[in-house]
Design an enzyme around this catalytic site. Structure first.
Site, PDB file in Angstrom:
ATOM      1  N   LYS A 126       0.884  -1.098   0.084  1.00  0.00           N
ATOM      2  CA  LYS A 126       0.022  -0.100   0.093  1.00  0.00           C
ATOM      3  C   LYS A 126       0.787   1.252  -0.104  1.00  0.00           C
ATOM      4  O   LYS A 126       0.404   2.216  -0.725  1.00  0.00           O
ATOM      5  CB  LYS A 126      -0.836   0.006   1.259  1.00  0.00           C
ATOM      6  CG  LYS A 126      -2.047  -0.816   0.970  1.00  0.00           C
ATOM      7  CD  LYS A 126      -3.096  -0.711   2.220  1.00  0.00           C
ATOM      8  CE  LYS A 126      -4.515  -1.429   1.815  1.00  0.00           C
ATOM      9  NZ  LYS A 126      -4.134  -3.014   1.781  1.00  0.00           N
ATOM     10  N   HIS A 245     -15.237  -4.181   7.228  1.00  0.00           N
ATOM     11  CA  HIS A 245     -14.438  -3.786   6.035  1.00  0.00           C
ATOM     12  C   HIS A 245     -14.420  -4.646   5.037  1.00  0.00           C
ATOM     13  O   HIS A 245     -13.654  -4.654   4.182  1.00  0.00           O
ATOM     14  CB  HIS A 245     -12.929  -3.454   6.431  1.00  0.00           C
ATOM     15  CG  HIS A 245     -12.799  -2.463   7.720  1.00  0.00           C
ATOM     16  ND1 HIS A 245     -12.978  -0.989   7.657  1.00  0.00           N
ATOM     17  CD2 HIS A 245     -12.317  -2.797   8.867  1.00  0.00           C
ATOM     18  CE1 HIS A 245     -12.618  -0.570   8.763  1.00  0.00           C
ATOM     19  NE2 HIS A 245     -12.398  -1.634   9.656  1.00  0.00           N
ATOM     20  N   ARG A 305      -6.741  -7.876 -10.200  1.00  0.00           N
ATOM     21  CA  ARG A 305      -7.211  -9.130 -10.649  1.00  0.00           C
ATOM     22  C   ARG A 305      -8.901  -8.888 -10.862  1.00  0.00           C
ATOM     23  O   ARG A 305      -9.158  -7.584 -10.871  1.00  0.00           O
ATOM     24  CB  ARG A 305      -7.534 -10.172  -9.532  1.00  0.00           C
ATOM     25  CG  ARG A 305      -7.815  -9.552  -8.165  1.00  0.00           C
ATOM     26  CD  ARG A 305      -7.946 -10.609  -7.077  1.00  0.00           C
ATOM     27  NE  ARG A 305      -8.158  -9.800  -5.716  1.00  0.00           N
ATOM     28  CZ  ARG A 305      -9.581  -9.410  -5.299  1.00  0.00           C
ATOM     29  NH1 ARG A 305     -10.286  -9.520  -6.197  1.00  0.00           N
ATOM     30  NH2 ARG A 305      -9.415  -8.688  -4.010  1.00  0.00           N
TER      31      ARG A 305
END
Length: 677
Positions: A126, A245, A305
């Site tokens: 990230k 989440h 993906r």
């Protein structure tokens, strides 16, 4: 280095699918339409799965644990070589974003249906992704993405950003290693907690610090690039309905986005893809700030993906994204330009999970004893990898199916999804079907675009099923006692007649609670009591093997029982799935000196009198309920102190029946004998 330079221009004739469940079935369906032979990688328990049934060939490579099967790169590549696969489709999860796997396939001369390994590597971290997006001019939340991971550095960054802040594991996903910090005094303890979780989940304690948006929307953009440098965005999806989440409801297009903002977000997503030399299907995820004018969006992450929720994009564009993946891997150009792509109507997807919403959405396991989907429609897709009789195990994701609908507009799509869920029947384990219905019924969902706080904000309402539960308990009590679903109410009553009044009794357990149900029907109408509380009843009837209470249709599914008195059934209504258990009273605990009624019933006969000495096993009295005679026997020798009811008396559960003088008499044993009538 890319993962798609080997025989790029050759047609794919043999496709190995390195995945399981519904995504494996999804890929197989498209491959069939293209005339491509398919083989499936499988774990031992999945060898008889629906995907294995659909594939042309199945290779079992290991036991249930994913680490010993679906994540074994060496075995997958060995199978691909042995079968002479032209390409491997990784689906999502497992090896789908593993750059090493893509490189190993390329080295073996086998194409990977996915992006270049360099793109996967760039987006895997990230922090690295944030740095690249900043260079590409993609909007970012104010935050710290640096390599200096000293506690003091992160704390100073949080002070500079301004509280509240979000801590995120740089290698994270699925909400792990993610924490909200509201004040400086909480920073260190929260950081320590997030790092511990990140270490366990990813083996990497690197953290990001970002400004926390209190109630953003989660908007993502579907992008696609071919090997010739051409890229398009296939519009957007709203994935704001989440628990822990993780997404549970997705829709396309994102509701309420002005065309200007939609185009700006699409172009930002394309810029993200171009900055890393992307090829294939990808999703760029943004947070849309709902404060102010609502048009500020920020890059969150990129998924390299095919997404779980890709069907909603297919429904509103008329495109097959799996076919696009295959064609791009063959070196073909994109089948559409940006100008040729048009939005058509609205699509919703819900993820139907085996889980328990009332227990913080804990995954559930068990056998799908009954599984029924609504009738096929051209606006409905049921994406599933299971059948009735299959088992949901703890080894894999507990998703049972994705239900996808299309409508002319959002209102119609919502209504269609509600109808689909209400006509879906799943028994044998807990699911989130009822919870999803509650979400879609909420006016706040139907009338406006939801944000990521939707479920926490409405959780109490979303979990409240008391009204529907009461009607389902009444239906269960009225249900025929045999495994046949063809007995009417007049044949099924399990109580007795008193002045032409019919009475039914039920004693049920659900999630640790016990419910005693009394239903009465006669010349003056219907009534019901549950645990002594009156429940309004206006109508009782049977229609087509179902029981209708107050106009609500209830299907009754007899489940496996363990012994003649351990009855299990599931009641399914349009709003509720209620698995019930009728406890076995062959052994019942009582007060040390008293014997009490284990259920509502009628005293058929009293076999003893006060002052009488009894031996262990002697019959004391007989109760009748639920079309069963239950004989109350003395568990020990003793003396009868008092008999509290006479023959033909009506007693409720817990009523005192017999008192003993001898305080050593601790409990009564019930010898249950079925009555033919």
């Amino acid at each position: 280095m890319t993962a798609m330079t080997t025989n790029n221009n050759q047609p794919i004739k043999k496709l190995l699918i390195a995945n399981r469940g519904e995504i494996a079935c999804r890929v197989i369906r498209t491959a069939r339409t293209l005339g491509i032979e398919t083989a499936l990688i499988s774990s031992e328990p999945d060898a008889t799965s629906l995907a294995a049934e659909m594939a042309d060939k199945v290779f079992v490579i290991g036991p249930a644990a994913a680490a010993d099967s679906y994540l074994r790169q060496d075995k997958v590549i060995e199978v691909a070589r042995q079968w002479q696969a032209d390409a491997v489709h990784p689906g999502y999860g497992f090896l789908s974003e593993n750059a090493d796997f893509a490189n190993a396939l390329e080295a073996a001369g086998i194409r990977f249906i996915g992006p270049p390994s360099s793109a996967m590597s760039a987006m895997a971290s990230k922090s690295e992704a944030k740095r690249l997006m900043e260079q590409a001019g993609v909007p970012l939340l104010k935050g710290y993405h640096g390599t200096d991971q000293a506690d003091s550095t992160l704390s100073e960054a949080a002070d500079a950003i301004g509280y509240p802040v979000m801590l995120k594991a740089a290698a994270g996903g699925g909400g792990k290693g993610m924490r909200i910090v509201s004040s400086p005094s909480d920073f260190q303890s929260t950081l320590d907690s997030a790092r511990r979780e990140a270490e366990k989940a990813f083996g990497d304690t690197t953290m990001l610090v970002e400004k926390y948006l209190a109630a953003p929307r989660h908007i993502e953009v579907q992008i696609f690039f071919d090997q010739h440098g051409q890229g398009v965005y296939l519009f957007d999806r709203d994935c704001s309905i989440q628990r822990r989440h993780q997404k549970v409801v997705e829709e396309a297009p994102a509701p309420g986005l002005p065309d200007r903002l939609r185009n700006t977000m699409g172009e930002a997503a394309l810029a993200a893809g171009r900055s890393i030399g992307y090829v294939g299907a990808g999703t760029v995820e943004f947070l849309l700030d709902t404060a102010g004018d609502g048009d500020q969006f920020y890059f969150m992450e990129m998924n390299t993906r095919l997404q779980v929720e890709h069907p909603v994009t297919e429904m509103v564009t008329g495109q097959d994204l799996v076919e696009w993946q295959i064609r791009v891997t063959e070196g073909q150009p994109l089948p559409c330009s940006q100008e040729q792509l048009q939005l058509r109507g609205h699509s919703l997807e819900v993820r139907l999970y085996a889980e328990e919403p009332a227990r913080e959405f804990l995954p559930a396991t068990g056998t799908l004893s009954h599984l029924h989907w609504p009738a096929e429609q051209n606006w409905l897709r049921v994406e599933t990898g299971v059948r009735a009789g299959d088992e949901v195990t703890p080894w894999y994701d507990p998703m049972i199916a994705k239900l996808v609908v299309h409508g002319d507009d959002r209102e119609q799509a919502c209504q269609r999804m509600l109808e689909v869920l209400q006509h879906t029947r799943i028994t044998g384990l807990s699911t989130n079907r009822d919870f999803l219905i509650k979400v879609l019924e909420q006016p706040a969902f139907q009338q406006q675009a939801p944000d990521t706080c939707f479920i926490p904000r409405f959780q109490t309402t979303l979990l409240d099923n008391s009204k529907a539960k009461h009607l389902a308990l009444i239906a269960a009590t009225l249900a025929p006692q045999s495994h046949s679903r063809h007995a009417g109410l007049s044949e099924a009553y399990n109580g007795w007649r008193l002045h032409q009044q019919k009475q039914w009794y039920g004693h049920w357990q659900y999630q640790g609670e016990t419910f005693t149900v009394l239903v009465e029907s006669g010349a003056n109408g219907c009534s019901a009591r549950i645990n002594g509380q009156q429940v309004p009843v206006t109508t009782l009837e049977t229609i087509d093997d179902t029981i209708v209470v107050n106009g609500v249709v209830h299907d009754i599914y007899q489940e496996a029982s363990y012994g003649s008195h351990d009855r299990r059934l599931t009641v399914v209504s349009p709003a509720l799935t209620l698995p019930l258990h009728k406890p076995d009273h062959s052994v019942a605990e009582h007060d040390e000196q008293d014997l009490t009624a284990p259920m509502n019933g009628r005293v058929v006969a009293v076999m003893v009198e006060a002052g009488q000495t009894v031996n262990e096993g002697d019959t004391l009295l007989v109760l009748e309920a639920m079309k069963m005679e239950q004989t109350i026997r003395a568990p020990h020798a003793g003396v009868i102190a008092d008999i509290h009811h006479t023959a033909d008396s009506l007693v409720e559960e817990g009523a005192l029946l017999v008192s003993f003088v001898d305080t050593s008499l601790a409990e009564a044993s019930l010898d249950n004998t079925a009555e033919d009538g």
